[in-house]
Design a protein around this motif. Structure first.
Motif, mmCIF file in Angstrom:
data_model
loop_
_atom_site.group_PDB
_atom_site.id
_atom_site.type_symbol
_atom_site.label_atom_id
_atom_site.label_comp_id
_atom_site.label_asym_id
_atom_site.label_seq_id
_atom_site.Cartn_x
_atom_site.Cartn_y
_atom_site.Cartn_z
ATOM 1 N N VAL A 212 1.097 -1.308 0.009
ATOM 2 C CA VAL A 212 0.055 0.001 0.079
ATOM 3 C C VAL A 212 0.933 1.219 -0.141
ATOM 4 C CG1 VAL A 212 -2.014 -1.165 1.187
ATOM 5 C CG2 VAL A 212 -0.193 -0.240 2.417
ATOM 6 N N GLY A 213 2.236 1.061 -0.185
ATOM 7 C CA GLY A 213 2.818 2.290 -0.521
ATOM 8 C C GLY A 213 3.690 2.770 0.501
ATOM 9 N N PHE A 214 3.899 1.855 1.753
ATOM 10 C CA PHE A 214 4.853 2.573 2.728
ATOM 11 C C PHE A 214 5.818 1.336 2.926
ATOM 12 C CE2 PHE A 214 0.777 4.338 3.573
ATOM 13 C CZ PHE A 214 1.102 5.621 4.480
ATOM 14 N N HIS A 215 6.918 1.804 2.559
ATOM 15 C CA HIS A 215 8.241 1.005 2.479
ATOM 16 C C HIS A 215 9.109 0.904 3.707
ATOM 17 C CE1 HIS A 215 7.405 0.111 -1.622
ATOM 18 N NE2 HIS A 215 7.143 1.243 -1.922
ATOM 19 N N ILE A 216 8.978 0.016 4.425
ATOM 20 C CA ILE A 216 9.562 0.110 5.720
ATOM 21 C C ILE A 216 10.755 -0.731 5.724
ATOM 22 C CG2 ILE A 216 9.259 -0.811 8.233
ATOM 23 C CD1 ILE A 216 6.130 -0.905 7.754
ATOM 24 N N PRO A 217 11.963 -0.161 6.051
ATOM 25 C CA PRO A 217 13.190 -0.829 6.126
ATOM 26 C C PRO A 217 13.469 -1.888 6.894
ATOM 27 C CG PRO A 217 13.551 1.320 6.825
ATOM 28 C CD PRO A 217 12.111 1.246 6.583
ATOM 29 N N GLU A 218 14.251 -2.766 6.970
ATOM 30 C CA GLU A 218 14.393 -3.878 7.894
ATOM 31 C C GLU A 218 14.873 -3.198 9.261
ATOM 32 O OE1 GLU A 218 13.814 -7.032 7.976
ATOM 33 O OE2 GLU A 218 13.308 -7.359 6.086
ATOM 34 N N SER A 219 15.618 -2.222 9.011
ATOM 35 C CA SER A 219 16.390 -1.608 10.279
ATOM 36 C C SER A 219 15.382 -0.825 11.136
ATOM 37 C CB SER A 219 17.473 -0.395 9.606
ATOM 38 O OG SER A 219 16.691 0.442 8.866
ATOM 39 N N ALA A 220 14.026 -0.467 10.801
ATOM 40 C CA ALA A 220 13.069 0.060 11.338
ATOM 41 C C ALA A 220 12.377 -0.796 12.397
ATOM 42 C CB ALA A 220 12.148 0.970 10.416
ATOM 43 N N VAL A 221 12.493 -2.157 11.979
ATOM 44 C CA VAL A 221 11.933 -3.226 12.973
ATOM 45 C C VAL A 221 12.522 -3.278 14.074
ATOM 46 C CG1 VAL A 221 10.850 -5.539 13.005
ATOM 47 C CG2 VAL A 221 10.844 -4.315 10.858
ATOM 48 N N VAL A 222 11.977 -3.174 15.381
ATOM 49 C CA VAL A 222 12.722 -3.259 16.391
ATOM 50 C C VAL A 222 12.364 -4.388 17.312
ATOM 51 C CG1 VAL A 222 13.078 -0.754 16.567
ATOM 52 C CG2 VAL A 222 11.036 -1.639 17.704
ATOM 53 N N VAL A 223 11.304 -5.045 17.087
ATOM 54 C CA VAL A 223 10.727 -6.104 17.774
ATOM 55 C C VAL A 223 10.328 -7.277 16.564
ATOM 56 C CG1 VAL A 223 9.265 -7.468 19.432
ATOM 57 C CG2 VAL A 223 10.282 -5.252 20.038
ATOM 58 N N ARG A 224 10.886 -8.199 16.906
ATOM 59 C CA ARG A 224 10.068 -9.445 15.759
ATOM 60 C C ARG A 224 9.684 -10.662 16.778
ATOM 61 N NH1 ARG A 224 11.044 -8.988 10.585
ATOM 62 N NH2 ARG A 224 12.696 -7.713 10.020
ATOM 63 N N SER A 230 1.880 -11.156 21.320
ATOM 64 C CA SER A 230 3.098 -10.535 21.765
ATOM 65 C C SER A 230 3.211 -9.055 21.122
ATOM 66 C CB SER A 230 4.395 -11.337 21.601
ATOM 67 O OG SER A 230 4.184 -12.471 22.447
ATOM 68 N N GLN A 231 2.966 -9.121 19.398
ATOM 69 C CA GLN A 231 3.250 -8.060 18.916
ATOM 70 C C GLN A 231 2.112 -6.999 19.546
ATOM 71 O OE1 GLN A 231 2.576 -8.975 14.604
ATOM 72 N NE2 GLN A 231 3.636 -10.589 14.994
ATOM 73 N N ARG A 232 0.817 -7.361 19.841
ATOM 74 C CA ARG A 232 0.011 -6.349 20.327
ATOM 75 C C ARG A 232 0.362 -5.911 21.543
ATOM 76 N NH1 ARG A 232 -5.959 -8.603 21.903
ATOM 77 N NH2 ARG A 232 -5.071 -9.679 23.381
ATOM 78 N N ALA A 233 1.024 -6.823 22.547
ATOM 79 C CA ALA A 233 1.603 -6.360 23.860
ATOM 80 C C ALA A 233 2.594 -5.282 23.597
ATOM 81 C CB ALA A 233 1.853 -7.413 24.808
ATOM 82 N N ALA A 234 3.497 -5.562 22.763
ATOM 83 C CA ALA A 234 4.540 -4.730 22.411
ATOM 84 C C ALA A 234 4.128 -3.330 22.052
ATOM 85 C CB ALA A 234 5.549 -5.188 21.509
ATOM 86 N N MET A 235 3.070 -3.253 20.998
ATOM 87 C CA MET A 235 2.540 -2.049 20.423
ATOM 88 C C MET A 235 1.778 -1.189 21.645
ATOM 89 S SD MET A 235 -0.593 -0.365 19.682
ATOM 90 C CE MET A 235 -1.768 -1.893 19.487
ATOM 91 N N ALA A 236 1.009 -1.855 22.547
ATOM 92 C CA ALA A 236 0.430 -1.308 23.775
ATOM 93 C C ALA A 236 1.388 -0.857 24.712
ATOM 94 C CB ALA A 236 -0.592 -2.445 24.756
ATOM 95 N N ALA A 237 2.476 -1.379 24.716
ATOM 96 C CA ALA A 237 3.706 -0.816 25.799
ATOM 97 C C ALA A 237 4.307 0.408 25.195
ATOM 98 C CB ALA A 237 4.573 -1.898 25.909
ATOM 99 N N GLY A 238 4.065 0.770 23.783
ATOM 100 C CA GLY A 238 4.555 2.108 23.242
ATOM 101 C C GLY A 238 5.962 1.869 22.563
ATOM 102 N N ILE A 239 6.244 0.513 22.101
ATOM 103 C CA ILE A 239 7.706 0.257 21.664
ATOM 104 C C ILE A 239 7.415 0.620 20.241
ATOM 105 C CG2 ILE A 239 8.951 -1.725 20.832
ATOM 106 C CD1 ILE A 239 8.187 -3.050 23.296
ATOM 107 N N GLY A 240 6.412 0.463 19.768
ATOM 108 C CA GLY A 240 6.398 0.905 18.110
ATOM 109 C C GLY A 240 5.042 0.745 17.659
#
Length: 322
Positions: A212-224, A230-240
């Motif tokens: 959809v046009g947003f090109h996220i570089p690998e370096s911008a991913v801080v949690v996998r 776990s993704q939801r919890a990390a987002m809710a914690a303000g990580i990203g």
């Protein structure tokens, strides 16, 4: 010399033979079975041909059992009693409630399935039936009886399955308001300066955002992590920023979508599937149909609420449950 020839008898022919033997005429058997007179006569001839025996003497008054016919009629009547017992047992099995119905789903639907199941629970809980909800991101093989009913977000590939498309699910990026107040809004130009949360195996958020046009570089991913929770919890914690299905995100407070416009979302079809033998169990059939009926308007409503239009095409099915 005894014959070792095995006969592949058609039960319909035997049933007709019993009706003629008991009623004493082709016409009476025709009325009893609801078959045309020529069909009854043909059944008798076909059975005699398969057996290599004449079962009736033909007279001017009609047909009369001969000695061979009388002997075989006794056994054929026993076969009919067994057939009726089999039919009664089949009917009992069909209507017997299962103690447990197993429903499998991916994490994408863990908020949605229990919510919509609750709306139908009083109707579905025949004889205290329990529902086992199995969360599995890999596809459970229904044909190997890993579950009774499955929610899938890809079209089932096993053509033997009963399957019905019940709607679509929108997935997009979400963040907490506190995160966006600190890092600012997300645009196509500044996407590399933001922090993202993605799965560890396939990088599905990166792939979906690029579509959809947003090109996220690998370096911008801080949690996998491959766990959506776990993704939801990390987002809710303000990580990203994490990609979440809209029903899951809407259930959270202080969380907002980060990409402007409904066009900046990935839409997945949602399918309901069951094993083919589930047609023969009234309880599972009812559960399948009720879940489909609950999900279709709900998913339609969710998409219409976002952009005022519906992304649903008419639901389709193969291996129809009816």
């Amino acid at each position: 010399m005894a014959s070792n020839v095995r006969l592949n008898l058609d039960w319909n022919l035997v049933r007709t033979f019993v009706a003629v033997a008991e009623s004493g005429s082709l016409a009476a058997a025709s009325r009893e079975l609801g078959l045309a007179h020529p069909t009854v006569a043909r059944h008798v001839q076909q059975l005699e041909g398969q057996l290599g025996l004449l079962l009736f003497d033909r007279t001017s008054q009609g047909v009369v059992l001969n000695d061979a016919g009388r002997r075989l009629a006794t056994q054929a009547q026993a076969m009919r009693r067994e057939a009726r017992a089999f039919e009664q047992l089949t009917d009992a099995v069909r209507h017997q409630p299962l103690p447990r119905i197993r429903i499998t789903m991916a994490e994408l639907l863990i908020d949605l399935v229990p919510q919509l199941l609750a709306d139908s629970l009083d109707t579905l809980r025949a004889d205290a039936t329990q529902f086992e909800l199995k969360v599995a991101n890999e596809q459970v093989n229904l044909l190997e009886r890993g579950a009774d009913i499955a929610f899938r977000h890809v079209r089932p590939t096993q053509q033997e399955l009963i399957a019905k498309r019940i709607g679509s699910l929108r997935i997009t990026g979400y963040a907490t308001r506190a995160y966006l107040e600190h890092y600012g809004p997300v645009t196509e130009e500044n996407v590399a300066s933001h922090r993202f949360i993605d799965d560890a195996t396939d990088g599905q958020f990166i792939q979906g955002a690029a579509s959809v046009g947003f090109h996220i570089p690998e370096s911008a991913v801080v949690v996998r992590t491959d766990s959506l929770l776990s993704q939801r919890a990390a987002m809710a914690a303000g990580i990203g920023i994490a990609a979440l299905p809209e029903p899951m995100a809407r259930a959270m407070t202080g969380v907002v979508p980060v990409f402007d416009g409904p066009e900046n979302a990935v839409v997945l079809d949602v399918w309901l599937a069951a094993r083919p033998d589930m047609r023969d169990n009234d309880q599972v059939r009812t559960t399948f149909e009720l879940l489909a009926d609950r999900f279709m308007p709900y998913l339609m409503d969710q998409l219409e609420r976002v952009d005022g239009t519906s992304a649903l095409s008419p639901p389709s099915a193969f291996g129809a449950i009816a």
